[in-house]
Design an enzyme around this catalytic site. Structure first.
Site, PDB file in Angstrom:
ATOM      1  CG  LEU A  50      57.428  25.518  41.560  1.00 18.21           C
ATOM      2  CD1 LEU A  50      56.451  24.384  41.853  1.00 18.21           C
ATOM      3  CD2 LEU A  50      57.591  26.384  42.818  1.00 18.21           C
TER       4      LEU A  50
ATOM      5  CG  HIS B 284      45.892  42.507  50.360  1.00 22.15           C
ATOM      6  ND1 HIS B 284      45.180  41.319  50.366  1.00 22.15           N
ATOM      7  CD2 HIS B 284      44.954  43.487  50.225  1.00 22.15           C
ATOM      8  CE1 HIS B 284      43.884  41.590  50.238  1.00 22.15           C
ATOM      9  NE2 HIS B 284      43.722  42.895  50.156  1.00 22.15           N
TER      10      HIS B 284
ATOM     11  CG  ASP C 255      39.601  33.926  51.405  1.00 17.23           C
ATOM     12  OD1 ASP C 255      39.790  35.151  51.236  1.00 17.23           O
ATOM     13  OD2 ASP C 255      38.475  33.432  51.632  1.00 17.23           O
TER      14      ASP C 255
END
Ligand code: IPE
Ligand code: IPE
Ligand code: MG
Length: 239
Positions: free
Chosen positions: A129, A35, A18
Protein backbone atom coordinates in the site's frame (compact mmCIF):
# COMPACT_ATOMS: atom_id res chain seq x y z
CA UNK A 1 -11.86 -9.97 6.99
CA UNK A 2 -15.20 -11.51 7.93
CA UNK A 3 -17.33 -8.59 6.77
CA UNK A 4 -18.96 -8.50 3.37
CA UNK A 5 -16.50 -7.01 0.87
CA UNK A 6 -17.89 -5.16 -2.17
CA UNK A 7 -17.03 -6.77 -5.49
CA UNK A 8 -15.75 -3.60 -7.19
CA UNK A 9 -13.14 -1.73 -5.19
CA UNK A 10 -11.39 1.56 -6.00
CA UNK A 11 -7.66 1.56 -6.71
CA UNK A 12 -7.09 4.82 -4.89
CA UNK A 13 -9.14 6.09 -1.95
CA UNK A 14 -8.66 9.66 -0.69
CA UNK A 15 -10.15 10.80 2.61
CA UNK A 16 -10.81 14.24 4.11
CA UNK A 17 -10.60 13.28 7.78
CA UNK A 18 -12.88 15.92 9.29
CA UNK A 19 -14.80 16.29 12.55
CA UNK A 20 -12.26 15.67 15.31
CA UNK A 21 -13.18 18.95 17.02
CA UNK A 22 -16.91 18.29 16.88
CA UNK A 23 -16.40 14.77 18.19
CA UNK A 24 -14.45 16.13 21.16
CA UNK A 25 -17.14 18.73 21.80
CA UNK A 26 -19.82 16.03 21.84
CA UNK A 27 -17.81 14.11 24.43
CA UNK A 28 -17.15 17.31 26.40
CA UNK A 29 -13.44 16.94 25.80
CA UNK A 30 -10.79 19.31 24.49
CA UNK A 31 -10.27 19.39 20.71
CA UNK A 32 -6.88 17.71 21.02
CA UNK A 33 -8.60 14.61 22.46
CA UNK A 34 -10.55 14.36 19.21
CA UNK A 35 -7.29 14.47 17.24
CA UNK A 36 -5.84 11.72 19.45
CA UNK A 37 -8.77 9.37 18.89
CA UNK A 38 -8.65 10.34 15.21
CA UNK A 39 -5.27 8.61 15.03
CA UNK A 40 -6.98 5.34 16.03
CA UNK A 41 -9.28 5.80 13.04
CA UNK A 42 -6.25 6.39 10.80
CA UNK A 43 -4.78 3.06 11.96
CA UNK A 44 -8.10 1.24 11.55
CA UNK A 45 -8.73 2.54 8.04
CA UNK A 46 -5.12 1.98 6.97
CA UNK A 47 -5.24 -1.64 8.15
CA UNK A 48 -8.62 -2.20 6.48
CA UNK A 49 -7.25 -0.74 3.22
CA UNK A 50 -4.37 -3.22 3.37
CA UNK A 51 -6.66 -6.15 4.11
CA UNK A 52 -8.88 -5.21 1.18
CA UNK A 53 -5.86 -5.02 -1.13
CA UNK A 54 -6.53 -1.41 -2.16
CA UNK A 55 -3.11 -0.16 -3.30
CA UNK A 56 -3.37 3.61 -2.67
CA UNK A 57 -4.72 5.58 0.28
CA UNK A 58 -4.35 9.35 0.64
CA UNK A 59 -5.34 11.05 3.89
CA UNK A 60 -5.81 14.79 4.34
CA UNK A 61 -4.29 15.40 7.76
CA UNK A 62 -3.30 19.07 7.75
CA UNK A 63 -4.06 21.76 5.22
CA UNK A 64 -2.04 24.87 4.47
CA UNK A 65 -4.99 26.82 5.89
CA UNK A 66 -4.86 24.83 9.15
CA UNK A 67 -1.71 26.76 10.15
CA UNK A 68 -4.07 29.62 11.02
CA UNK A 69 -5.64 27.64 13.89
CA UNK A 70 -4.87 28.64 17.51
CA UNK A 71 -1.19 28.13 18.31
CA UNK A 72 -1.90 25.58 21.01
CA UNK A 73 -3.90 23.39 18.63
CA UNK A 74 -1.21 23.56 15.92
CA UNK A 75 1.40 22.66 18.52
CA UNK A 76 -0.65 19.68 19.71
CA UNK A 77 -1.15 18.50 16.13
CA UNK A 78 2.60 18.68 15.43
CA UNK A 79 3.28 16.68 18.58
CA UNK A 80 0.72 14.04 17.58
CA UNK A 81 2.18 13.87 14.08
CA UNK A 82 5.62 13.06 15.49
CA UNK A 83 4.13 10.48 17.84
CA UNK A 84 2.14 8.92 15.00
CA UNK A 85 5.26 8.49 12.87
CA UNK A 86 7.16 6.95 15.74
CA UNK A 87 4.42 4.57 16.85
CA UNK A 88 3.10 3.45 13.47
CA UNK A 89 6.39 2.61 11.78
CA UNK A 90 6.42 -1.04 13.00
CA UNK A 91 2.84 -1.49 11.70
CA UNK A 92 3.88 -0.01 8.33
CA UNK A 93 6.80 -2.44 8.10
CA UNK A 94 4.61 -5.36 9.18
CA UNK A 95 1.98 -4.64 6.59
CA UNK A 96 4.22 -3.60 3.72
CA UNK A 97 3.11 0.02 3.66
CA UNK A 98 5.15 2.65 1.84
CA UNK A 99 4.82 6.03 3.52
CA UNK A 100 4.58 9.13 1.35
CA UNK A 101 3.91 12.81 1.91
CA UNK A 102 2.19 15.33 -0.33
CA UNK A 103 2.35 19.01 0.58
CA UNK A 104 5.03 21.44 1.67
CA UNK A 105 7.37 19.45 3.85
CA UNK A 106 9.55 22.51 4.24
CA UNK A 107 6.83 24.19 6.35
CA UNK A 108 7.51 21.76 9.21
CA UNK A 109 10.17 21.79 11.92
CA UNK A 110 13.57 20.34 11.10
CA UNK A 111 12.98 17.43 13.49
CA UNK A 112 9.63 16.51 11.91
CA UNK A 113 11.21 16.75 8.45
CA UNK A 114 13.94 14.38 9.60
CA UNK A 115 11.22 11.98 10.83
CA UNK A 116 9.38 12.22 7.50
CA UNK A 117 12.59 11.38 5.64
CA UNK A 118 13.43 8.49 7.96
CA UNK A 119 9.99 6.86 7.68
CA UNK A 120 9.90 7.33 3.91
CA UNK A 121 13.37 5.84 3.57
CA UNK A 122 12.63 2.86 5.84
CA UNK A 123 9.38 2.04 4.06
CA UNK A 124 10.47 2.78 0.48
CA UNK A 125 10.68 -0.85 -0.56
CA UNK A 126 7.27 -1.81 0.84
CA UNK A 127 4.82 -2.79 -1.87
CA UNK A 128 1.34 -3.51 -0.47
CA UNK A 129 0.00 0.00 0.00
CA UNK A 130 1.15 3.53 -0.71
CA UNK A 131 -0.07 5.61 2.21
CA UNK A 132 0.13 9.30 1.35
CA UNK A 133 -0.48 11.84 4.06
CA UNK A 134 -1.34 15.36 2.91
CA UNK A 135 0.54 17.75 5.17
CA UNK A 136 0.57 21.51 4.82
CA UNK A 137 -1.27 20.69 1.64
CA UNK A 138 -3.13 23.08 -0.66
CA UNK A 139 -4.51 21.99 -4.00
CA UNK A 140 -4.11 25.48 -5.44
CA UNK A 141 -0.53 25.67 -4.28
CA UNK A 142 0.19 22.30 -5.87
CA UNK A 143 -1.21 23.58 -9.17
CA UNK A 144 0.77 26.85 -9.03
CA UNK A 145 3.93 24.91 -8.16
CA UNK A 146 3.42 22.61 -11.12
CA UNK A 147 2.85 25.60 -13.45
CA UNK A 148 6.04 27.22 -12.17
CA UNK A 149 8.11 24.08 -12.79
CA UNK A 150 6.53 23.65 -16.19
CA UNK A 151 7.50 27.23 -17.15
CA UNK A 152 11.09 26.46 -16.17
CA UNK A 153 11.02 23.33 -18.36
CA UNK A 154 9.73 25.38 -21.26
CA UNK A 155 12.39 28.06 -20.76
CA UNK A 156 15.08 25.39 -20.77
CA UNK A 157 13.60 23.90 -23.93
CA UNK A 158 12.82 20.59 -22.16
CA UNK A 159 9.09 20.80 -22.90
CA UNK A 160 7.56 21.79 -26.23
CA UNK A 161 3.90 21.04 -25.60
CA UNK A 162 2.10 22.20 -22.49
CA UNK A 163 -0.45 19.48 -21.94
CA UNK A 164 -1.88 17.41 -19.08
CA UNK A 165 0.98 14.96 -19.19
CA UNK A 166 3.63 17.67 -18.92
CA UNK A 167 1.71 19.35 -16.10
CA UNK A 168 1.12 16.15 -14.16
CA UNK A 169 4.82 15.40 -14.06
CA UNK A 170 5.24 18.19 -11.50
CA UNK A 171 2.55 17.18 -9.03
CA UNK A 172 3.85 16.11 -5.60
CA UNK A 173 3.41 12.42 -6.46
CA UNK A 174 2.94 12.14 -10.23
CA UNK A 175 3.22 8.35 -10.18
CA UNK A 176 0.10 7.92 -8.04
CA UNK A 177 -3.11 7.50 -10.07
CA UNK A 178 -5.97 9.96 -9.50
CA UNK A 179 -8.32 8.92 -6.68
CA UNK A 180 -11.34 6.89 -7.75
CA UNK A 181 -13.15 7.58 -4.51
CA UNK A 182 -13.12 10.57 -2.17
CA UNK A 183 -14.65 10.23 1.29
CA UNK A 184 -15.31 13.21 3.55
CA UNK A 185 -16.41 12.60 7.11
CA UNK A 186 -18.60 14.85 9.28
CA UNK A 187 -20.99 16.10 6.64
CA UNK A 188 -19.36 19.11 5.01
CA UNK A 189 -20.04 19.26 1.26
CA UNK A 190 -16.78 20.88 0.20
CA UNK A 191 -13.29 20.02 -0.96
CA UNK A 192 -11.41 22.44 1.33
CA UNK A 193 -8.56 22.77 -1.20
CA UNK A 194 -7.85 19.02 -1.42
CA UNK A 195 -6.44 17.45 -4.61
CA UNK A 196 -8.18 19.95 -6.89
CA UNK A 197 -6.50 18.72 -10.07
CA UNK A 198 -6.73 15.02 -9.26
CA UNK A 199 -10.44 14.79 -8.37
CA UNK A 200 -11.70 15.74 -11.85
CA UNK A 201 -13.55 12.40 -12.21
CA UNK A 202 -13.45 11.10 -8.65
CA UNK A 203 -16.62 9.70 -7.07
CA UNK A 204 -17.47 11.74 -3.97
CA UNK A 205 -19.01 10.37 -0.78
CA UNK A 206 -19.89 12.45 2.27
CA UNK A 207 -20.90 10.85 5.56
CA UNK A 208 -22.14 12.53 8.75
CA UNK A 209 -19.97 10.19 10.84
CA UNK A 210 -17.25 12.20 12.60
CA UNK A 211 -13.69 11.08 11.85
CA UNK A 212 -12.92 9.57 15.31
CA UNK A 213 -16.00 7.34 14.86
CA UNK A 214 -15.17 6.39 11.26
CA UNK A 215 -13.96 2.80 11.51
CA UNK A 216 -13.82 -0.35 9.40
CA UNK A 217 -17.58 -0.94 9.09
CA UNK A 218 -18.25 2.66 8.06
CA UNK A 219 -15.45 2.33 5.49
CA UNK A 220 -16.99 -0.87 4.10
CA UNK A 221 -20.37 0.88 3.86
CA UNK A 222 -18.73 3.70 1.90
CA UNK A 223 -17.03 1.19 -0.41
CA UNK A 224 -20.33 -0.61 -0.96
CA UNK A 225 -21.73 2.73 -2.18
CA UNK A 226 -18.74 3.14 -4.52
CA UNK A 227 -19.42 -0.30 -6.02
CA UNK A 228 -22.89 0.93 -7.02
CA UNK A 229 -21.68 4.09 -8.74
CA UNK A 230 -21.92 4.27 -12.50
CA UNK A 231 -18.73 5.96 -13.69
CA UNK A 232 -19.20 7.40 -17.16
CA UNK A 233 -16.28 9.79 -17.68
CA UNK A 234 -18.41 11.90 -19.99
CA UNK A 235 -19.38 8.99 -22.21
CA UNK A 236 -22.90 7.57 -22.73
CA UNK A 237 -24.02 4.42 -20.99
CA UNK A 238 -25.11 2.05 -23.73
CA UNK A 239 -22.41 2.92 -26.20
C1 IPE B 1 -10.03 17.42 11.20
O1 IPE B 1 -10.86 17.72 12.27
C2 IPE B 1 -8.58 17.43 11.58
C3 IPE B 1 -7.82 18.56 11.06
C4 IPE B 1 -8.25 19.45 10.22
C5 IPE B 1 -6.45 18.70 11.53
P1 IPE B 1 -11.20 19.23 12.66
O2 IPE B 1 -10.20 19.70 13.65
O3 IPE B 1 -11.35 20.07 11.46
O4 IPE B 1 -12.60 19.04 13.36
P2 IPE B 1 -13.88 19.97 13.25
O5 IPE B 1 -14.16 20.19 11.81
O6 IPE B 1 -13.56 21.26 13.95
O7 IPE B 1 -14.98 19.20 13.93
C1 IPE C 1 -10.08 19.95 5.90
O1 IPE C 1 -10.73 20.15 7.09
C2 IPE C 1 -8.63 19.71 6.16
C3 IPE C 1 -8.32 18.45 6.80
C4 IPE C 1 -9.17 17.48 7.05
C5 IPE C 1 -6.95 18.28 7.15
P1 IPE C 1 -10.99 21.60 7.69
O2 IPE C 1 -11.76 21.41 8.93
O3 IPE C 1 -9.74 22.36 7.79
O4 IPE C 1 -11.88 22.26 6.55
P2 IPE C 1 -12.95 23.43 6.61
O5 IPE C 1 -12.32 24.58 7.34
O6 IPE C 1 -14.14 22.91 7.34
O7 IPE C 1 -13.27 23.72 5.18
MG1 MG D 1 -12.91 20.58 10.27
Amino acid sequence: MKEKVPDRLPTHVAIIMDGNGRWAKQQRLRRVEGHKVGIDSVRDITEATCELGIPYLTLYAFSKENWSRPREEVKALMFLLGLYLEEELPMMMDRGIRFNIIGERGDFSKSLQAQFDAVMKKTERNRNLVLSIALSYSGRREIIRSVRHLCEDVKKGLVKRIDEKAFRRHLYSPEIPDPDFLIRTSGEMRLSNFLLWQVAYTEIYVTDILWPDFRKQAFLDALAEFAKRDRRFGNVKDF
